[in-house]
Design a protein around this motif. Structure first.
Motif, PDB file in Angstrom:
ATOM      1  N   ALA A  89       0.763  -1.606  -0.078  1.00 18.81           N
ATOM      2  CA  ALA A  89      -0.146  -0.175  -0.843  1.00 18.81           C
ATOM      3  C   ALA A  89       1.167   1.380  -0.050  1.00 18.81           C
ATOM      4  O   ALA A  89       1.902   1.559   1.189  1.00 18.81           O
ATOM      5  N   VAL A  90       0.472   2.353  -1.009  1.00 14.03           N
ATOM      6  CA  VAL A  90       1.688   3.349  -0.921  1.00 14.03           C
ATOM      7  C   VAL A  90       0.600   4.516  -1.031  1.00 14.03           C
ATOM      8  O   VAL A  90      -0.585   4.451  -1.621  1.00 14.03           O
ATOM      9  N   SER A  91       0.866   5.679  -0.032  1.00 17.84           N
ATOM     10  CA  SER A  91       0.450   6.851   0.530  1.00 17.84           C
ATOM     11  C   SER A  91       1.396   7.619  -0.250  1.00 17.84           C
ATOM     12  O   SER A  91       2.478   7.691  -0.297  1.00 17.84           O
ATOM     13  N   PHE A  92       0.036   8.643  -0.590  1.00 17.54           N
ATOM     14  CA  PHE A  92       1.240  10.091  -1.368  1.00 17.54           C
ATOM     15  C   PHE A  92       0.803  11.708  -0.900  1.00 17.54           C
ATOM     16  O   PHE A  92      -0.808  11.726  -0.471  1.00 17.54           O
ATOM     17  N   ASP A  93       1.825  11.877  -0.271  1.00 20.59           N
ATOM     18  CA  ASP A  93       1.367  13.692  -0.467  1.00 20.59           C
ATOM     19  C   ASP A  93       0.827  14.151  -1.066  1.00 20.59           C
ATOM     20  O   ASP A  93       0.929  13.752  -2.581  1.00 20.59           O
ATOM     21  N   LEU A  94       0.322  15.129  -1.506  1.00 19.77           N
ATOM     22  CA  LEU A  94       0.047  15.972  -2.466  1.00 19.77           C
ATOM     23  C   LEU A  94       0.936  16.653  -2.738  1.00 19.77           C
ATOM     24  O   LEU A  94       0.910  17.173  -3.287  1.00 19.77           O
ATOM     25  N   PHE A  95       0.574  18.190  -2.082  1.00 23.63           N
ATOM     26  CA  PHE A  95       1.474  19.853  -2.291  1.00 23.63           C
ATOM     27  C   PHE A  95       2.848  19.198  -2.138  1.00 23.63           C
ATOM     28  O   PHE A  95       3.174  19.460  -0.954  1.00 23.63           O
ATOM     29  N   GLY A  96       3.264  20.121  -3.072  1.00 24.82           N
ATOM     30  CA  GLY A  96       4.582  19.878  -3.075  1.00 24.82           C
ATOM     31  C   GLY A  96       5.667  18.738  -3.367  1.00 24.82           C
ATOM     32  O   GLY A  96       6.745  18.164  -3.331  1.00 24.82           O
ATOM     33  N   THR A  97       4.266  17.481  -3.913  1.00 24.48           N
ATOM     34  CA  THR A  97       5.059  15.940  -3.988  1.00 24.48           C
ATOM     35  C   THR A  97       4.497  16.772  -5.755  1.00 24.48           C
ATOM     36  O   THR A  97       5.216  15.634  -6.337  1.00 24.48           O
ATOM     37  N   LEU A  98       3.386  15.601  -5.414  1.00 21.26           N
ATOM     38  CA  LEU A  98       2.723  15.382  -5.990  1.00 21.26           C
ATOM     39  C   LEU A  98       2.226  16.749  -7.664  1.00 21.26           C
ATOM     40  O   LEU A  98       1.903  16.193  -9.006  1.00 21.26           O
ATOM     41  N   VAL A  99       2.058  17.924  -6.717  1.00 19.60           N
ATOM     42  CA  VAL A  99       1.756  18.970  -7.453  1.00 19.60           C
ATOM     43  C   VAL A  99       2.122  20.280  -6.958  1.00 19.60           C
ATOM     44  O   VAL A  99       2.990  20.395  -5.361  1.00 19.60           O
ATOM     45  N   ASP A 100       2.628  21.139  -7.422  1.00 16.01           N
ATOM     46  CA  ASP A 100       2.579  22.746  -7.387  1.00 16.01           C
ATOM     47  C   ASP A 100       1.663  23.489  -6.983  1.00 16.01           C
ATOM     48  O   ASP A 100       1.253  23.704  -7.912  1.00 16.01           O
ATOM     49  N   ALA A 101       1.141  24.293  -6.182  1.00 11.89           N
ATOM     50  CA  ALA A 101       0.322  24.919  -6.332  1.00 11.89           C
ATOM     51  C   ALA A 101       0.467  27.141  -5.805  1.00 11.89           C
ATOM     52  O   ALA A 101       0.802  26.639  -5.162  1.00 11.89           O
ATOM     53  N   GLU A 102      -0.209  27.458  -6.765  1.00 10.22           N
ATOM     54  CA  GLU A 102       0.229  28.688  -5.610  1.00 10.22           C
ATOM     55  C   GLU A 102      -0.995  29.125  -4.959  1.00 10.22           C
ATOM     56  O   GLU A 102      -2.466  29.421  -4.955  1.00 10.22           O
ATOM     57  N   THR A 103      -0.605  29.450  -3.688  1.00  7.16           N
ATOM     58  CA  THR A 103      -1.150  30.367  -2.914  1.00  7.16           C
ATOM     59  C   THR A 103      -1.077  31.798  -2.000  1.00  7.16           C
ATOM     60  O   THR A 103       0.328  31.959  -3.092  1.00  7.16           O
ATOM     61  N   PRO A 104      -1.554  31.741  -1.848  1.00  4.37           N
ATOM     62  CA  PRO A 104      -1.675  33.560  -1.497  1.00  4.37           C
ATOM     63  C   PRO A 104       0.234  33.692   0.209  1.00  4.37           C
ATOM     64  O   PRO A 104       0.038  32.963   0.115  1.00  4.37           O
ATOM     65  N   ASP A 105       0.715  34.837  -0.526  1.00  2.00           N
ATOM     66  CA  ASP A 105       1.603  35.700   0.022  1.00  2.00           C
ATOM     67  C   ASP A 105       1.187  35.444   1.269  1.00  2.00           C
ATOM     68  O   ASP A 105       2.082  35.536   1.835  1.00  2.00           O
ATOM     69  N   ALA A 148     -15.442  32.512   2.458  1.00  2.00           N
ATOM     70  CA  ALA A 148     -14.390  33.051   2.213  1.00  2.00           C
ATOM     71  C   ALA A 148     -12.732  32.739   2.296  1.00  2.00           C
ATOM     72  O   ALA A 148     -11.815  32.507   1.058  1.00  2.00           O
ATOM     73  N   VAL A 149     -12.756  31.632   3.244  1.00  3.22           N
ATOM     74  CA  VAL A 149     -11.505  30.979   2.875  1.00  3.22           C
ATOM     75  C   VAL A 149     -11.411  30.075   2.108  1.00  3.22           C
ATOM     76  O   VAL A 149     -10.341  30.087   1.332  1.00  3.22           O
ATOM     77  N   VAL A 150     -12.341  29.296   1.814  1.00  2.82           N
ATOM     78  CA  VAL A 150     -12.260  28.327   0.501  1.00  2.82           C
ATOM     79  C   VAL A 150     -11.841  29.576  -1.090  1.00  2.82           C
ATOM     80  O   VAL A 150     -11.416  29.422  -1.776  1.00  2.82           O
ATOM     81  N   ALA A 151     -12.776  30.401  -0.778  1.00  2.31           N
ATOM     82  CA  ALA A 151     -12.860  31.552  -1.807  1.00  2.31           C
ATOM     83  C   ALA A 151     -10.939  32.177  -1.908  1.00  2.31           C
ATOM     84  O   ALA A 151     -10.192  31.833  -3.208  1.00  2.31           O
ATOM     85  N   ALA A 152     -10.271  32.412  -0.640  1.00  5.09           N
ATOM     86  CA  ALA A 152      -9.087  32.949  -0.955  1.00  5.09           C
ATOM     87  C   ALA A 152      -7.949  32.346  -1.072  1.00  5.09           C
ATOM     88  O   ALA A 152      -6.607  31.769  -2.062  1.00  5.09           O
ATOM     89  N   PHE A 153      -8.341  30.480  -0.991  1.00  2.00           N
ATOM     90  CA  PHE A 153      -7.267  29.455  -0.932  1.00  2.00           C
ATOM     91  C   PHE A 153      -8.241  28.723  -2.692  1.00  2.00           C
ATOM     92  O   PHE A 153      -8.986  27.661  -2.420  1.00  2.00           O
ATOM     93  N   ASP A 154      -7.555  29.724  -4.343  1.00  3.58           N
ATOM     94  CA  ASP A 154      -7.842  29.150  -4.927  1.00  3.58           C
ATOM     95  C   ASP A 154      -7.198  29.197  -6.142  1.00  3.58           C
ATOM     96  O   ASP A 154      -7.018  29.775  -6.879  1.00  3.58           O
ATOM     97  N   PRO A 155      -6.260  27.893  -5.835  1.00  2.71           N
ATOM     98  CA  PRO A 155      -4.718  28.241  -6.512  1.00  2.71           C
ATOM     99  C   PRO A 155      -5.023  27.413  -7.681  1.00  2.71           C
ATOM    100  O   PRO A 155      -5.316  26.895  -8.548  1.00  2.71           O
ATOM    101  N   THR A 156      -3.815  27.643  -8.592  1.00  3.83           N
ATOM    102  CA  THR A 156      -3.466  27.510 -10.433  1.00  3.83           C
ATOM    103  C   THR A 156      -2.366  26.586  -9.901  1.00  3.83           C
ATOM    104  O   THR A 156      -1.122  26.480  -8.892  1.00  3.83           O
ATOM    105  N   VAL A 157      -2.634  24.854 -10.033  1.00  4.24           N
ATOM    106  CA  VAL A 157      -2.482  24.083  -9.961  1.00  4.24           C
ATOM    107  C   VAL A 157      -1.801  23.474 -10.921  1.00  4.24           C
ATOM    108  O   VAL A 157      -1.722  23.713 -12.289  1.00  4.24           O
ATOM    109  N   THR A 158       0.231  23.211 -10.661  1.00  2.48           N
ATOM    110  CA  THR A 158       0.869  22.118 -12.064  1.00  2.48           C
ATOM    111  C   THR A 158       0.954  20.867 -11.736  1.00  2.48           C
ATOM    112  O   THR A 158       1.592  21.445 -10.553  1.00  2.48           O
TER     113      THR A 158
END
Length: 206
Positions: free
Chosen positions: A2-18, A81-91
């Protein structure tokens, strides 16, 4: 296996608010909330006394931060508001899909992600064209515990139908993803085994 993966920084890069506090404040104002002048300070303060290792959903934190300044965010405004603020461009990162498919050839495959923002993981998977790639998706906001707490890995193993000690977790952060060792599992650091090399690494496991 069984293998699990992290998401952010592992499978994808996501632009989040500075500046998350400013981004959330702007979305709160758009929803008619009277944001206090020192909201940035309130955002950075701790307002919810959670157990060690527990995840505090960001909307709950924001609502508590506002309440600490006498502001009531009604009509679910904090969550929206939180959901809208974290609406990233994903690669999607190079080799991600091949790595997931190679893991699926060996057994069950899951996602195990620290994320305090509701809906963010789901939207990220859709935008990275990874939706439906996993037998189980475990998020800290969903299960209530953050990596490296052992309970998030125990939950992941349970949903993947394996013993925690048999879980292989792939990620980019030894401090959080490496927590799988607390349950006897194995951490694979993508700094040492990059995603494009993971299919070969998995193929060499007994």
């Amino acid at each position: 296996m069984a293998v699990s993966f992290d998401l952010f920084g592992t499978l994808v890069d996501a632009e989040t608010p500075d500046d998350p506090a400013s981004a959330v404040a702007a979305e709160l104002r758009d929803r008619g909330v009277a944001v206090p002048a020192d909201f940035g300070n309130a955002y950075r303060e701790m307002h919810i006394d959670a157990p060690a290792g527990a995840e505090v959903p960001l909307p709950a934190h924001v609502a508590a931060a506002l309440a600490s300044r006498g502001v009531d965010a009604s009509n679910n405004a904090a969550r929206r508001a939180v959901v809208a603020a974290f609406d990233p461009t994903v690669t999607r990162r190079e080799g991600a899909l091949d790595a997931i498919e190679a893991a699926a050839d060996r057994g069950t495959v899951g996602l195990c992600s620290n994320c305090s923002v509701p809906e963010l993981v789901g939207r990220t998977l859709v935008r990275a064209d990874l939706r439906g790639s996993f037998d189980a998706v475990v998020t800290s906001v969903g299960c209530g515990w953050r990596k490296p707490d052992r309970r998030v890995f125990e939950t992941t193993a349970e949903r993947l139908g394996c013993e925690p000690a048999d879980l292989v977790h792939v990620g980019d952060d030894p401090d959080t993803d490496g927590g799988v060792s607390r349950v006897g599992g194995r951490f694979v650091d993508i700094a040492e085994v990059p995603l494009p090399e993971l299919p070969t690494w998995l193929g060499s496991r007994p």
